[in-house]
Design a protein around this motif. Sequence first.
Motif, PDB file in Angstrom:
ATOM      1  N   VAL A 294    -117.950-131.035 -92.461  1.00  0.00           N
ATOM      2  CA  VAL A 294    -116.863-131.288 -91.517  1.00  0.00           C
ATOM      3  C   VAL A 294    -116.438-130.025 -90.763  1.00  0.00           C
ATOM      4  CG1 VAL A 294    -115.031-130.978 -93.253  1.00  0.00           C
ATOM      5  CG2 VAL A 294    -114.601-132.386 -91.214  1.00  0.00           C
ATOM      6  N   LYS A 295    -116.496-128.874 -91.414  1.00  0.00           N
ATOM      7  CA  LYS A 295    -116.095-127.644 -90.719  1.00  0.00           C
ATOM      8  C   LYS A 295    -117.092-127.309 -89.609  1.00  0.00           C
ATOM      9  CE  LYS A 295    -113.167-125.356 -94.120  1.00  0.00           C
ATOM     10  NZ  LYS A 295    -112.812-124.060 -94.760  1.00  0.00           N
ATOM     11  N   ASP A 296    -118.371-127.487 -89.884  1.00  0.00           N
ATOM     12  CA  ASP A 296    -119.365-127.244 -88.836  1.00  0.00           C
ATOM     13  C   ASP A 296    -119.150-128.190 -87.661  1.00  0.00           C
ATOM     14  OD1 ASP A 296    -120.621-125.149 -90.090  1.00  0.00           O
ATOM     15  OD2 ASP A 296    -122.272-126.355 -90.896  1.00  0.00           O
ATOM     16  N   THR A 297    -118.825-129.445 -87.967  1.00  0.00           N
ATOM     17  CA  THR A 297    -118.589-130.405 -86.899  1.00  0.00           C
ATOM     18  C   THR A 297    -117.392-130.005 -86.057  1.00  0.00           C
ATOM     19  OG1 THR A 297    -119.567-132.210 -88.167  1.00  0.00           O
ATOM     20  CG2 THR A 297    -118.065-132.824 -86.391  1.00  0.00           C
ATOM     21  N   ALA A 298    -116.334-129.540 -86.707  1.00  0.00           N
ATOM     22  CA  ALA A 298    -115.149-129.096 -85.967  1.00  0.00           C
ATOM     23  C   ALA A 298    -115.480-127.908 -85.074  1.00  0.00           C
ATOM     24  CB  ALA A 298    -114.022-128.743 -86.942  1.00  0.00           C
ATOM     25  N   TRP A 299    -116.265-126.972 -85.607  1.00  0.00           N
ATOM     26  CA  TRP A 299    -116.630-125.808 -84.805  1.00  0.00           C
ATOM     27  C   TRP A 299    -117.577-126.185 -83.664  1.00  0.00           C
ATOM     28  CZ3 TRP A 299    -114.229-121.489 -84.278  1.00  0.00           C
ATOM     29  CH2 TRP A 299    -113.438-120.988 -85.326  1.00  0.00           C
ATOM     30  N   ALA A 300    -118.483-127.117 -83.904  1.00  0.00           N
ATOM     31  CA  ALA A 300    -119.373-127.575 -82.836  1.00  0.00           C
ATOM     32  C   ALA A 300    -118.570-128.202 -81.711  1.00  0.00           C
ATOM     33  CB  ALA A 300    -120.391-128.573 -83.388  1.00  0.00           C
ATOM     34  N   ASN A 301    -117.562-128.961 -82.090  1.00  0.00           N
ATOM     35  CA  ASN A 301    -116.676-129.583 -81.111  1.00  0.00           C
ATOM     36  C   ASN A 301    -115.920-128.525 -80.316  1.00  0.00           C
ATOM     37  OD1 ASN A 301    -115.460-132.257 -80.297  1.00  0.00           O
ATOM     38  ND2 ASN A 301    -113.609-131.167 -80.890  1.00  0.00           N
ATOM     39  N   ARG A 302    -115.432-127.514 -81.017  1.00  0.00           N
ATOM     40  CA  ARG A 302    -114.682-126.437 -80.368  1.00  0.00           C
ATOM     41  C   ARG A 302    -115.576-125.641 -79.410  1.00  0.00           C
ATOM     42  NH1 ARG A 302    -109.276-125.856 -79.720  1.00  0.00           N
ATOM     43  NH2 ARG A 302    -108.813-123.728 -79.116  1.00  0.00           N
ATOM     44  N   GLU A 303    -116.784-125.352 -79.858  1.00  0.00           N
ATOM     45  CA  GLU A 303    -117.695-124.592 -79.010  1.00  0.00           C
ATOM     46  C   GLU A 303    -118.086-125.388 -77.770  1.00  0.00           C
ATOM     47  OE1 GLU A 303    -120.052-121.457 -81.825  1.00  0.00           O
ATOM     48  OE2 GLU A 303    -120.769-123.530 -81.899  1.00  0.00           O
ATOM     49  N   PHE A 304    -118.242-126.713 -77.931  1.00  0.00           N
ATOM     50  CA  PHE A 304    -118.511-127.537 -76.754  1.00  0.00           C
ATOM     51  C   PHE A 304    -117.373-127.428 -75.755  1.00  0.00           C
ATOM     52  CE2 PHE A 304    -117.173-131.580 -74.805  1.00  0.00           C
ATOM     53  CZ  PHE A 304    -118.130-131.646 -73.805  1.00  0.00           C
ATOM     54  N   MET A 305    -116.141-127.497 -76.225  1.00  0.00           N
ATOM     55  CA  MET A 305    -114.993-127.388 -75.308  1.00  0.00           C
ATOM     56  C   MET A 305    -115.072-126.087 -74.512  1.00  0.00           C
ATOM     57  SD  MET A 305    -111.842-125.798 -74.738  1.00  0.00           S
ATOM     58  CE  MET A 305    -111.031-125.320 -76.271  1.00  0.00           C
ATOM     59  N   HIS A 306    -115.375-124.998 -75.170  1.00  0.00           N
ATOM     60  CA  HIS A 306    -115.467-123.717 -74.471  1.00  0.00           C
ATOM     61  C   HIS A 306    -116.526-123.772 -73.366  1.00  0.00           C
ATOM     62  CE1 HIS A 306    -113.891-121.445 -78.288  1.00  0.00           C
ATOM     63  NE2 HIS A 306    -112.934-122.077 -77.643  1.00  0.00           N
ATOM     64  N   ARG A 307    -117.727-124.257 -73.710  1.00  0.00           N
ATOM     65  CA  ARG A 307    -118.806-124.302 -72.721  1.00  0.00           C
ATOM     66  C   ARG A 307    -118.470-125.261 -71.581  1.00  0.00           C
ATOM     67  NH1 ARG A 307    -121.517-125.224 -77.409  1.00  0.00           N
ATOM     68  NH2 ARG A 307    -122.415-127.233 -76.744  1.00  0.00           N
ATOM     69  N   ALA A 308    -117.892-126.411 -71.936  1.00  0.00           N
ATOM     70  CA  ALA A 308    -117.659-127.456 -70.940  1.00  0.00           C
ATOM     71  C   ALA A 308    -116.581-127.062 -69.937  1.00  0.00           C
ATOM     72  CB  ALA A 308    -117.290-128.764 -71.637  1.00  0.00           C
ATOM     73  N   VAL A 309    -115.459-126.530 -70.412  1.00  0.00           N
ATOM     74  CA  VAL A 309    -114.398-126.214 -69.449  1.00  0.00           C
ATOM     75  C   VAL A 309    -114.776-124.995 -68.614  1.00  0.00           C
ATOM     76  CG1 VAL A 309    -112.612-127.308 -70.833  1.00  0.00           C
ATOM     77  CG2 VAL A 309    -112.999-124.855 -71.096  1.00  0.00           C
ATOM     78  N   ARG A 310    -115.571-124.090 -69.180  1.00  0.00           N
ATOM     79  CA  ARG A 310    -116.075-122.973 -68.382  1.00  0.00           C
ATOM     80  C   ARG A 310    -116.990-123.504 -67.275  1.00  0.00           C
ATOM     81  NH1 ARG A 310    -118.688-120.506 -72.099  1.00  0.00           N
ATOM     82  NH2 ARG A 310    -116.907-119.295 -72.855  1.00  0.00           N
ATOM     83  N   PHE A 311    -117.836-124.460 -67.628  1.00  0.00           N
ATOM     84  CA  PHE A 311    -118.724-125.096 -66.653  1.00  0.00           C
ATOM     85  C   PHE A 311    -117.911-125.745 -65.531  1.00  0.00           C
ATOM     86  CE2 PHE A 311    -120.732-129.008 -65.174  1.00  0.00           C
ATOM     87  CZ  PHE A 311    -121.988-128.574 -64.773  1.00  0.00           C
TER      88      PHE A 311
END
Length: 265
Positions: A49-66
Amino acid sequence: MTDTGFSPERIDTGKPHSARMYDWYLDGKDHYPVDAEAAQRVLELFPGVKDTAWANREFMHRAVRFVARQGVDQFLDVGTGIPTEPNLHQIVQAVTPSARVVYADNDPIVLRHAEALLHGTPEGRTAYVHADVREPERIVEYAREHLDLTRPVGLSLIALLPFVTDEQDPHGVVRALLDPLPSGSHLVLSHGSGEFDPEVRERVEAVYRAGGTPVQARPLTEVTRFFDGLELYEPGVVPAPHWHPEPGMRVLGEQPVYVGVARKP
């Protein structure tokens, strides 16, 4: 500059809250024993679950930067959660210092942290409203006071819609948030799925329900429906680490959360 538009109310520490459990998954410190106990039960059922939360967080960073690099300089982030740096405004204001961000969440502890932490650049602006995603009209009304809704807006719905059950019409909620936004606006969305391990997902959802929080995973077809009428960017709706991966990502491989970014035509 930060506005709240709300007077802080008593924080309910008697039952777990999804935003505070998410903070625990991200190794934060802004949660209570009841949140940690529930999150620990989830961890026992789903060790990743922690990896999933971090994957979700990292996606947010990449997506909003995009999205910011597409020229969007206004963002509405619904379901903000406990601020974990870098937060959305820090990402987009690194691209466009004058960017404006409105945050919305329904947990008073998030408000407290918003007042203390969600300060943007001198050129930009951050504002916060205490509101529930099931009140989309109220959220849009507040956003209108701080954003120019005649220009494109980036709407961020990260790990939020699993907490809107089918009876509460999640697809209708997303439409109510998107409809007032003009052409060129963007939707950034992530959503947990039970397709990867349905039995474990059902047990995890039971932990949330026991704490008074209904939660509902959705399959790829239902997550993709949130983008109906929009222009999906490649690679479409995919597991979080597969969306425009970058060097240095903390989490790689399959994760049970689907993500996507789309433009309103």
